[in-house]
Design an enzyme around this catalytic site. Structure first.
Site, PDB file in Angstrom:
ATOM      1  N   SER A 181       0.827  -1.200   0.000  1.00 17.63           N
ATOM      2  CA  SER A 181       0.000   0.000   0.000  1.00 17.63           C
ATOM      3  C   SER A 181       0.871   1.263   0.000  1.00 17.63           C
ATOM      4  O   SER A 181       1.643   1.481  -0.926  1.00 17.63           O
ATOM      5  CB  SER A 181      -0.948  -0.031   1.201  1.00 17.63           C
ATOM      6  OG  SER A 181      -1.913   0.991   1.117  1.00 17.63           O
ATOM      7  N   ASP A 351      -9.598  -4.448  -5.846  1.00 19.43           N
ATOM      8  CA  ASP A 351      -9.048  -3.393  -4.993  1.00 19.43           C
ATOM      9  C   ASP A 351      -9.452  -2.033  -5.551  1.00 19.43           C
ATOM     10  O   ASP A 351      -8.989  -1.627  -6.617  1.00 19.43           O
ATOM     11  CB  ASP A 351      -7.520  -3.508  -4.930  1.00 19.43           C
ATOM     12  CG  ASP A 351      -6.915  -2.596  -3.878  1.00 19.43           C
ATOM     13  OD1 ASP A 351      -7.633  -1.722  -3.349  1.00 19.43           O
ATOM     14  OD2 ASP A 351      -5.716  -2.758  -3.575  1.00 19.43           O
ATOM     15  N   HIS A 377      -7.645  -4.963  -0.904  1.00 16.83           N
ATOM     16  CA  HIS A 377      -6.413  -4.329  -0.456  1.00 16.83           C
ATOM     17  C   HIS A 377      -5.733  -5.108   0.679  1.00 16.83           C
ATOM     18  O   HIS A 377      -4.578  -5.513   0.561  1.00 16.83           O
ATOM     19  CB  HIS A 377      -6.724  -2.903  -0.003  1.00 16.83           C
ATOM     20  CG  HIS A 377      -5.567  -1.968  -0.110  1.00 16.83           C
ATOM     21  ND1 HIS A 377      -5.016  -1.584  -1.319  1.00 16.83           N
ATOM     22  CD2 HIS A 377      -4.839  -1.330   0.838  1.00 16.83           C
ATOM     23  CE1 HIS A 377      -4.025  -0.747  -1.115  1.00 16.83           C
ATOM     24  NE2 HIS A 377      -3.887  -0.573   0.183  1.00 16.83           N
TER      25      HIS A 377
END
Length: 570
Positions: A181, A351, A377
């Site tokens: 991320s 995602d 995610h």
């Protein structure tokens, strides 16, 4: 259909009770673990703690898993006489710390543990302000000055200073980077603004990569934040954001806390969390949140608002401003297309924070993108099948770009890409860049494969030289050519602006960029115009011409017969 009596007997037996009690025990142990070291000790791993001081005075906590289970007494990467291991650096996402990598309920689903078992020296970083980095030599956490940082400071100080510390401590010249991320965004920003750092990273593996998200799922909140990102300062102040999470976590019953987190993630990002088990959520969610600055979150909403992966804008304008400020003022973008390090993106098909088409336009052409269907995610951290769907992609990338010969230096001379270590055995090679290394005879013996990645020179080539039968790198079963003729390794195919490669074994020809997969498989790859010709008498390396129409066609015709091993190919 299972016999109900058998199910009853299982549930009522002592074995059944043990099976049912085992999972809650590990769940509560993981959930209640005090810190990173305790989480590792639950699974029998020894973790070191380190502190690195950044150029602007912040003290960052680093964690190290340098040993396989039960081998804690070995000296690893401490200089002469120690075990030399390839280094992997891992970095967490927004509002997290290094604990998110190891708070799993099964050892086999924990990426750092599996990397340690594969022989890597694993380091895990932390951002300034979080649980392990809440200290500075210049400001107190109680002051606004301490929290006056955004992703700019992560890229200018935290990541490069942590990497330099790891390399200095391990006496290694390079490492591999794995980010999750925001940890990927920080790497994009760092590599684009530190050109020399590109030479110190073998490969950058981006899990659930983040660069310029489209926005939030809830239209009202999304419109409000895009209109004026600075509204977050009014809601949360100018220090740490969401500091009350720790209080709610302490007073709420764990299942209710899990439901609250799931509802919030669904409201903001439309994530369902269906790939993560309830037990895993109960164990991991207590370790999900860690402190960061409100300014770093405002930075993300500036990026979303402007649809541009840019540096922090200190002079934001009101949405209805009449001044034509765009003509005289433009926020600097992170020049991500300048990144030279090999990039492997592993993203989820479900995602909402990843727009892979937009991302690839802002990344260099050698970027590799791999999709995990139906993954969201957080699945890249805690999904039930993360070990079978994600880990193989990570291991493959590490073996391709930073395998056991990661220490070997690449050498470019007269348009020829040669591995410096391998070249020492070539007759006529003097080590001078002006000289052309002449291929030496390769002695008969057991099949062997050695990799020489030429990514630093703008190509992606792997040298595989062998006797018979050949054992290709990355495959367990030997592959035997239909006829005893030379091998040619080549790839240069492009489709819709994305570099791809198709690799198959056809007689004596191997097409691809060095990644050895099953016959007929297709994947994204790095671009290469280089040709490597293999024969029993030696290795010839040269630069091929671009192919027309994106069709793989061999430039060198295969010999009908291989020359005898006792004759050297001129």
């Amino acid at each position: 259909m299972a016999d109900p009596s058998n199910v009853f007997n299982l549930l009522s037996s002592s074995q059944g009770r043990q099976a049912r009690s085992k999972q809650p025990t590990i769940v509560s142990s993981v959930a209640n673990a005090a810190d990173f070291v305790d989480l590792c000790s639950l699974f029998g791993y020894y973790a070191e703690e380190h502190v690195v001081q950044t150029g602007d005075g912040y003290l960052l906590g680093l964690h190290r898993l340098g040993w396989k289970k039960g081998q804690e007494g070995l000296r690893v990467n401490t200089g002469e006489g120690s075990n030399s291991k390839p280094v992997v650096y891992m970095h967490h996402g927004l509002l997290m710390n290094s604990e998110v990598w190891v708070c799993l309920t099964q050892r086999e689903r924990c990426l750092p543990f599996m990397l340690a078992e594969k022989g890597y020296d694993v380091w895990l970083g932390n951002n300034r302000g979080n649980k392990y980095s809440k200290k500075s030599t210049r400001a107190s956490p109680a002051s606004n000055a301490f929290w006056n940082f955004s992703m700019d400071q992560f890229a200018l100080h935290d990541i490069p200073d942590s990497i330099e510390y790891v390399l200095a401590t391990t006496s290694q010249s390079s490492l591999s980077y794995i980010g999750f991320s925001q940890g990927t965004a920080q790497a994009f920003a760092t590599l684009s603004t530190h050109p020399k750092l590109n030479d110190k990273l073998d490969v950058f593996i981006a899990l659930a990569p983040a660069m310029s998200p489209a926005g939030l799922h809830n239209n009202v909140v999304d419109a409000l934040i895009k209109a004026s990102p600075d509204v977050l300062f009014l809601a949360f102040g100018r220090r740490s954001i969401l500091s009350s999470v720790a209080m709610w976590q302490a007073i709420l019953y764990p299942p209710i806390f899990v439901r609250l987190i799931d509802a919030s993630l669904g409201f903001l990002f439309n994530w369902t969390g269906k790939n993560i088990s309830t037990h895993q959520k109960l164990a991991a969610y207590p370790h999900l949140y860690s402190f960061t600055s409100t300014k770093s979150v405002v930075h993300w909403f500036q990026i979303i608002r402007n649809r541009c992966f840019q540096m922090y804008d200190d002079d934001t304008q009101a949405p209805l401003s009449l001044g034509a400020t765009e003509r005289y003022y433009k926020v600097a973008k992170f020049p991500t297309r300048n990144i030279k390090t090999p990039i492997v993106l592993v993203y989820g098909g479900s995602d909402s924070l990843v727009d892979i088409a937009v991302m690839l336009k802002e990344l260099p052409r050698h970027t590799v993108a791999k999709e995990i269907p139906h993954f969201e995610h957080l699945d890249f951290l805690w999904a039930e099948h993360v070990d079978t769907l994600v880990f193989p992609q990570v291991f493959d990338a590490l073996e391709t770009y930073a395998g056991r010969d990661h220490h070997q230096q690449k050498y470019l001379t007269n348009g020829r890409i040669v591995d410096r270590e391998l070249s020492r055995g070539y007759k006529g090679f003097s080590g001078d860049e002006s000289s052309s290394p002449m291929p030496a005879e390769i002695s008969d013996g057991e099949a062997r494969a050695e990799r020489s990645s030429a990514s630093r020179a703008g190509a992606s080539v792997e040298i595989v030289h062998h006797t018979s039968p050949p054992q290709l790198l990355g495959r367990r079963e030997p592959m035997t050519p239909a006829s005893p003729s030379p091998l040619v390794l080549r790839s240069d195919q492009k489709q819709d602006g994305v570099q791809t490669s198709k690799q198959r074994w056809s007689g004596s020809w191997l097409k691809g960029d060095g990644r050895h997969r099953r016959s007929g498989s297709t994947s994204s790859s790095r671009s290469t115009d280089s040709l490597v010709k293999f024969s029993e008498g030696g290795i010839s390396i040269g630069v091929g011409k671009p192919m027309i129409g994106g069709i793989n066609s061999p430039v060198l015709a295969p010999k009908d017969q291989m020359r005898s091993s006792n004759r050297r190919k001129s």
